[in-house]
Write a protein that holds these residues in place. Structure first.
Motif, PDB file in Angstrom:
ATOM      1  N   ASN A   1       0.823  -1.217   0.000  1.00  0.00           N
ATOM      2  CA  ASN A   1       0.000   0.000   0.000  1.00  0.00           C
ATOM      3  C   ASN A   1       0.855   1.265   0.000  1.00  0.00           C
ATOM      4  O   ASN A   1       0.573   2.234   0.716  1.00  0.00           O
ATOM      5  CB  ASN A   1      -0.971  -0.015   1.190  1.00  0.00           C
ATOM      6  CG  ASN A   1      -1.933  -1.170   1.099  1.00  0.00           C
ATOM      7  OD1 ASN A   1      -2.224  -1.672   0.020  1.00  0.00           O
ATOM      8  ND2 ASN A   1      -2.424  -1.628   2.242  1.00  0.00           N
TER       9      ASN A   1
ATOM     10  N   THR B   1      -1.012  -4.295  -3.195  1.00  0.00           N
ATOM     11  CA  THR B   1      -2.130  -3.431  -2.780  1.00  0.00           C
ATOM     12  C   THR B   1      -3.212  -4.295  -2.167  1.00  0.00           C
ATOM     13  O   THR B   1      -3.667  -5.272  -2.784  1.00  0.00           O
ATOM     14  CB  THR B   1      -2.715  -2.656  -3.977  1.00  0.00           C
ATOM     15  OG1 THR B   1      -1.668  -1.959  -4.646  1.00  0.00           O
ATOM     16  CG2 THR B   1      -3.768  -1.653  -3.512  1.00  0.00           C
TER      17      THR B   1
ATOM     18  N   LEU C   1      -6.485   0.560  -1.243  1.00  0.00           N
ATOM     19  CA  LEU C   1      -7.072   0.801  -2.564  1.00  0.00           C
ATOM     20  C   LEU C   1      -7.396   2.276  -2.756  1.00  0.00           C
ATOM     21  O   LEU C   1      -7.030   2.881  -3.767  1.00  0.00           O
ATOM     22  CB  LEU C   1      -8.331  -0.054  -2.728  1.00  0.00           C
ATOM     23  CG  LEU C   1      -8.983  -0.050  -4.105  1.00  0.00           C
ATOM     24  CD1 LEU C   1      -7.994  -0.473  -5.183  1.00  0.00           C
ATOM     25  CD2 LEU C   1     -10.203  -0.945  -4.100  1.00  0.00           C
ATOM     26  N   SER C   2      -8.076   2.839  -1.824  1.00  0.00           N
ATOM     27  CA  SER C   2      -8.351   4.284  -1.869  1.00  0.00           C
ATOM     28  C   SER C   2      -8.867   4.682  -0.492  1.00  0.00           C
ATOM     29  O   SER C   2     -10.057   4.562  -0.220  1.00  0.00           O
ATOM     30  CB  SER C   2      -9.373   4.636  -2.949  1.00  0.00           C
ATOM     31  OG  SER C   2     -10.654   4.148  -2.662  1.00  0.00           O
TER      32      SER C   2
ATOM     33  N   ASN D   1      -9.685   7.278   0.762  1.00  0.00           N
ATOM     34  CA  ASN D   1     -10.779   8.261   0.774  1.00  0.00           C
ATOM     35  C   ASN D   1     -12.015   7.757   0.012  1.00  0.00           C
ATOM     36  O   ASN D   1     -12.910   8.538  -0.296  1.00  0.00           O
ATOM     37  CB  ASN D   1     -10.304   9.582   0.174  1.00  0.00           C
ATOM     38  CG  ASN D   1      -9.855   9.410  -1.274  1.00  0.00           C
ATOM     39  OD1 ASN D   1      -9.875   8.298  -1.805  1.00  0.00           O
ATOM     40  ND2 ASN D   1      -9.445  10.490  -1.902  1.00  0.00           N
ATOM     41  N   ARG D   2     -12.038   6.484  -0.298  1.00  0.00           N
ATOM     42  CA  ARG D   2     -13.173   5.847  -0.974  1.00  0.00           C
ATOM     43  C   ARG D   2     -13.484   6.456  -2.342  1.00  0.00           C
ATOM     44  O   ARG D   2     -14.639   6.502  -2.755  1.00  0.00           O
ATOM     45  CB  ARG D   2     -14.433   5.930  -0.114  1.00  0.00           C
ATOM     46  CG  ARG D   2     -14.322   5.198   1.202  1.00  0.00           C
ATOM     47  CD  ARG D   2     -15.622   5.292   1.952  1.00  0.00           C
ATOM     48  NE  ARG D   2     -15.536   4.693   3.268  1.00  0.00           N
ATOM     49  CZ  ARG D   2     -16.517   4.728   4.155  1.00  0.00           C
ATOM     50  NH1 ARG D   2     -17.655   5.319   3.866  1.00  0.00           N
ATOM     51  NH2 ARG D   2     -16.373   4.159   5.330  1.00  0.00           N
ATOM     52  N   SER D   3     -12.475   6.934  -3.000  1.00  0.00           N
ATOM     53  CA  SER D   3     -12.694   7.544  -4.310  1.00  0.00           C
ATOM     54  C   SER D   3     -12.629   6.525  -5.441  1.00  0.00           C
ATOM     55  O   SER D   3     -12.922   6.858  -6.592  1.00  0.00           O
ATOM     56  CB  SER D   3     -11.648   8.638  -4.553  1.00  0.00           C
ATOM     57  OG  SER D   3     -10.347   8.059  -4.566  1.00  0.00           O
ATOM     58  N   ASN D   4     -12.259   5.303  -5.123  1.00  0.00           N
ATOM     59  CA  ASN D   4     -12.151   4.283  -6.160  1.00  0.00           C
ATOM     60  C   ASN D   4     -13.536   3.966  -6.754  1.00  0.00           C
ATOM     61  O   ASN D   4     -14.504   3.781  -6.004  1.00  0.00           O
ATOM     62  CB  ASN D   4     -11.536   3.023  -5.542  1.00  0.00           C
ATOM     63  CG  ASN D   4     -11.498   1.881  -6.524  1.00  0.00           C
ATOM     64  OD1 ASN D   4     -12.452   1.115  -6.617  1.00  0.00           O
ATOM     65  ND2 ASN D   4     -10.416   1.774  -7.262  1.00  0.00           N
TER      66      ASN D   4
ATOM     67  N   GLN E   1     -15.290   0.847  -5.309  1.00  0.00           N
ATOM     68  CA  GLN E   1     -15.786   1.075  -3.952  1.00  0.00           C
ATOM     69  C   GLN E   1     -17.036   1.961  -3.955  1.00  0.00           C
ATOM     70  O   GLN E   1     -17.994   1.705  -3.226  1.00  0.00           O
ATOM     71  CB  GLN E   1     -14.693   1.708  -3.084  1.00  0.00           C
ATOM     72  CG  GLN E   1     -13.595   0.735  -2.709  1.00  0.00           C
ATOM     73  CD  GLN E   1     -12.518   1.380  -1.867  1.00  0.00           C
ATOM     74  OE1 GLN E   1     -12.034   2.468  -2.207  1.00  0.00           O
ATOM     75  NE2 GLN E   1     -12.151   0.739  -0.785  1.00  0.00           N
ATOM     76  N   LYS E   2     -17.014   2.991  -4.794  1.00  0.00           N
ATOM     77  CA  LYS E   2     -18.169   3.888  -4.854  1.00  0.00           C
ATOM     78  C   LYS E   2     -19.414   3.147  -5.349  1.00  0.00           C
ATOM     79  O   LYS E   2     -20.520   3.334  -4.825  1.00  0.00           O
ATOM     80  CB  LYS E   2     -17.848   5.082  -5.766  1.00  0.00           C
ATOM     81  CG  LYS E   2     -16.911   6.077  -5.091  1.00  0.00           C
ATOM     82  CD  LYS E   2     -16.315   7.054  -6.051  1.00  0.00           C
ATOM     83  CE  LYS E   2     -17.225   8.158  -6.458  1.00  0.00           C
ATOM     84  NZ  LYS E   2     -16.483   9.218  -7.203  1.00  0.00           N
TER      85      LYS E   2
ATOM     86  N   GLU F   1     -11.320  -4.697  -9.299  1.00  0.00           N
ATOM     87  CA  GLU F   1     -10.391  -3.595  -9.564  1.00  0.00           C
ATOM     88  C   GLU F   1      -9.292  -4.021 -10.548  1.00  0.00           C
ATOM     89  O   GLU F   1      -8.895  -3.239 -11.414  1.00  0.00           O
ATOM     90  CB  GLU F   1      -9.786  -3.099  -8.247  1.00  0.00           C
ATOM     91  CG  GLU F   1      -8.686  -2.078  -8.387  1.00  0.00           C
ATOM     92  CD  GLU F   1      -9.155  -0.750  -8.975  1.00  0.00           C
ATOM     93  OE1 GLU F   1     -10.361  -0.565  -9.206  1.00  0.00           O
ATOM     94  OE2 GLU F   1      -8.284   0.120  -9.207  1.00  0.00           O
TER      95      GLU F   1
END
Ligand code: FES
Ligand code: FES
Length: 144
Positions: free
Chosen positions: A7, A71, A76-77, A79-82, A85-86, A108
Motif C-alpha cells: 500500500n 495493494t 485501494l483508496s 478516501n473511498r474515491s475508487n 468502492q463507490k 479492480e
C-alpha cells in the motif's frame, strides 16, 4: 528479511520466505481486510493486487512479492474515491462482508485492464456464501 512494498509503504518483514502472503498481511502487518476462505485458489477471498495484477494471497509466497507493489483493500483508496468502492456503496452490495474485499480487489484488477463493468461482472468468479451476486452485477453495471 524480505523487502516489501505494501500500500505504498516500503517495509521489511522477518518471515519464512515461503509463508503465504496472506499471513504476512494479516498476522505480521495487521492488515486484516484480506480474508482466508479456502486456501486453494478457489474462492477469491484472499485476492490482492501485485503490481496491479490479481493474485490469490493464500498461495502466493512472500518471497514472490519481494520488490513488487502489493495493494490490499486497505490501500485501494483510503478516501473511498475508487470507482469500484463507490459503486459498492451506492448499491449497498455487502451482506456479511467476508468475501467483499476479495470481490472488490478482483473487480479492480479487471477495471485497471480497461474492462467495462458488464465484462467485469461476467468474469468475476469469486465466491460469496451470502449470495450477493445480483447486487455485485448491479454495482458493476453502474460503471462506465
Ligand atoms: S482463500 Fe485464497 S482463493 Fe480462497
Ligand atoms: S457478503 Fe457474505 S460471503 Fe459475501
Amino acid at each position: 528479511m524480505i523487502s516489501l512494498n505494501v500500500n505504498g509503504e516500503s517495509l521489511q518483514v522477518d518471515v519464512d520466505p515461503e509463508m503465504p502472503l496472506l499471513w504476512v498481511l494479516r498476522d505480521v502487518l495487521g492488515l486484516t481486510g484480506t480474508k482466508y476462505g479456502c486456501g486453494r485458489e478457489l474462492c477469491g477471498a484472499c485476492t490482492v493486487l501485485v503490481d496491479g495484477q490479481r493474485e490469490y494471497s493464500c498461495v502466493y509466497e512472500a518471497k514472490e512479492a519481494a520488490g513488487r507493489a502489493v495493494t490490499t483493500v486497505e490501500g485501494l483508496s483510503p478516501n473511498r474515491s475508487n470507482p469500484i468502492q463507490k459503486a459498492w456503496i451506492k448499491k449497498q452490495v455487502p451482506q456479511c462482508g467476508y468475501c467483499q474485499s476479495g470481490m472488490i480487489m478482483a473487480a479492480e484488477a479487471k477495471r485497471r485492464e480497461g474492462a467495462p463493468g458488464r465484462e467485469i461482472a461476467n468474469e468475476l468468479h469469486n465466491l460469496c456464501v451470502c449470495g450477493t451476486y445480483q447486487r455485485i452485477r448491479q454495482a458493476l453495471n453502474t460503471l462506465k
